[in-house]
Motif scaffolding. Sequence first.
Motif: not given
Length: 254
Positions: A171-196
């Motif tokens: 999921i992390r690789t996917l979301l970074v790719g969506l931002s960098q390759s497709y220009g999406k703005t992504i708002l992610i809520s989470s409590h998993l700090l190390a992953e964020m």
Amino acid sequence: MTSHIVQTDRLSYSYGDRPVLHEVSLQVPTGSVFGFLGPNGSGKTTTIRLLLGLIHARGHRIKLFGHEIRRHRLPILRRVGALIETPTLYPHLSGWQNLEIGRLARNAKRGQVEKVLEMVGLTRDASRKVSSYSLGMRQRLGIALALLGDPELLILDEPTNGLDPGGIREIRTLLVGLSQSYGKTILISSHLLAEMEKMVTHVAIINAGYLLFQGSIDHLRADQHDRMSDISNDPSYAIPTLEDIFLNLTNPLI
């Protein structure tokens, strides 16, 4: 386009007599991967429901794309994709069929299903029944549903909940790719700090309904490094991790 794709102005909300949010003013920069961080029960999901117009606060205190959500909800939501925790899927149908149902419901263009399958890396598994998918694959399919209609903004509430380390990495690789390759703005809520910490460019930290910090991840690290160095009287104090910073900020309220 406005420099901030999401803006709230002193947003407060209560469930009956119980306050949940206290004058939260968010500013999510266009093009960012924005981590909305806080422990369970801190107000993250309530904020997201307000952003999507699923619940309403008094006054007009929420803007997406520079427009107030209460006055322009339908045009705004056509530009937003959202996944609130576990996606709603039909397990007896294939991944492709689930997406085609979503495409028709959203009135998205033909060809969108194949495009989003490629974006989330599920093209090979499109014909399989969702009942045979791993939890990580189901989350990716949920994100694919959110991508139908080519939204500019993705809002994802705890998208890695319940995943094993391999699924979280996917999921992390996917979301970074969506931002960098497709220009999406992504708002992610989470409590998993190390992953964020591995994916976000900007963060907001919320606890007990109070916004404690927001800004770039680099600004946060530098600011907290300086503060901790002053407290310890040691200018060589190591750069703190996001978990260190979070615990330092939230400790007075926990």
